[in-house]
Design a protein around this motif. Structure first.
Motif: not given
Length: 388
Positions: A306-311, A331-342, A352-354
């Protein structure tokens, strides 16, 4: 009623061989050997510990099994809990144990002797590299009057040209393989590392198991991809998992319980597809997202998916050895601009939190506070920033 009888078989056996979980080692040693004898044993253990640190030679195993009474006492203290739980498990799956059985690392023979006592029609060959452990096993066999076991000093690899209806590999894999430090690698990299670790032993266990026979494995759960790597290698030998469960037990005087993976496999002509194995393993081993996110191996698996974008975050290192001790980032969540990953991982946990994007500033503040605590604890921290 049947369950009670099964438990009674285990209890009666443990009483016969005088294995009951003990928590106070010093009290046990003093009672058995006197105050001066207990001190002498403590000095001997310290000398062995120093030798391991200076020469890399670990003689604890042979020392523990150098005397029958001492071996049984230390087994009761160190392993009494897991032995009891292992015997209950094996008794519950005794229908998978065939006429010819190999114990590929029998230690002092307590488990092998139990199985031989409840399965008198089966014949057992049990091997161990330690001559001292084999001597203890032979004494237990003699005490119990068992005639359907042969104990042999040596390695299971010397039997590679033979096959058995059932092969037991109980708590031997990590003792007979060399692990790479892959904790801070990706899920796929961890899987590749554990595959390298287990390949030789898995191939040997596959050869030793006869067609339609069973392989029974018990090993410490490392909360990572180890069991998947092992199952995938065994799949190449035609072994399909038929049962997967977790056992728990306290070791020594520890208050926390350790977890063990208990796996039964059968050798078939058509092993399951790798995708089916991954699906079954994840359904058994993963627990889904909880209140604080995904944990352990599942966290790394979901990060890879699910990870995407810069970390952006930081890594921590031990001040003396410079070994990596933690990795923490957003970092970002692949295909979801409304979510991020911690993502948060150190030597004792992985999470890993969403979260909704509105909480990103709060997560950044959390990482900043974590970093400050690490620095106050003298860890070296460095910025982590990867490109999108």
């Amino acid at each position: 009623m049947a369950s009670g009888k099964k438990k009674n078989v285990v209890t009666a056996y443990l009483n016969k061989v005088k294995i009951k979980k003990q928590d106070n080692l010093q009290q046990l040693l003093t009672k058995t050997y006197g105050a001066e004898g207990a001190k002498n044993l403590a000095r001997a253990f310290e000398a062995i510990r120093i030798k391991k640190e200076t020469d890399g030679v670990d003689e604890r195993y042979d020392f523990i099994h150098s005397d029958f009474d001492f071996s049984m006492l230390m087994t009761a203290f160190q392993d009494g809990d897991i032995i009891k739980n292992t015997l209950n498990w094996l008794n519950s799956i005794r229908g998978n144990i065939g006429k010819t059985v190999l114990d590929a690392g029998c230690g002092s023979g307590i488990i092998t002797c139990f199985l031989a006592s409840i399965l008198p029609e089966s014949t057992f060959l049990a091997v161990d590299r330690s001559a001292n452990a084999i001597a203890i096993a032979k004494q237990i066999r003699l005490n119990l009057g068992l005639e359907n076991i042969v104990f042999m000093e040596g390695d299971a690899a010397s039997l590679a040209d033979k096959q058995f209806d059932t092969v037991l590999a109980l708590r031997i894999l990590d003792e007979t393989t060399t692990a790479e430090d892959c904790r801070f690698q990706s899920f796929t990299q961890q899987l590749e590392s554990r595959t390298r670790q287990y390949r030789t032993q898995a191939e040997l266990l596959g050869k030793l198991t006869a067609p339609d026979g069973h392989l029974i494995i018990l090993d410490m759960d490392k909360e990572d991809v180890s069991s998947l790597a092992l199952l995938d290698l065994l799949r190449d030998s035609g072994l399909t998992m038929t049962d997967f469960r977790m056992l728990s037990a306290r070791e020594g005087d520890m208050k926390e319980e350790d977890l063990y993976t208990a796996i039964t496999l059968q050798k078939t002509k058509t092993p399951e597809a790798r995708t089916d194995l991954l699906a079954r393993w994840s359904s058994l081993y993963f627990h889904g997202i909880g209140n604080d996110g995904y944990r352990d191996a599942e966290a790394d698996y979901m990060l890879e998916l699910c990870a995407s974008g810069a970390r952006t975050g930081y890594v921590s290192h031990h001040p003396a050895t410079n070994a990596k001790t933690g990795e923490f980032f957003i970092c970002g969540y692949k295909g979801r601009e409304d979510l991020f990953l911690l993502y948060q991982k150190n030597l004792s946990f992985c999470r890993l939190g969403v979260f909704p994007i509105a909480q990103k500033a709060e997560a950044e503040a959390l990482l900043a506070a974590d970093r400050q605590r690490d620095e106050e604890a003298r860890f070296v921290t460095l910025d982590l920033k990867t490109e999108a």
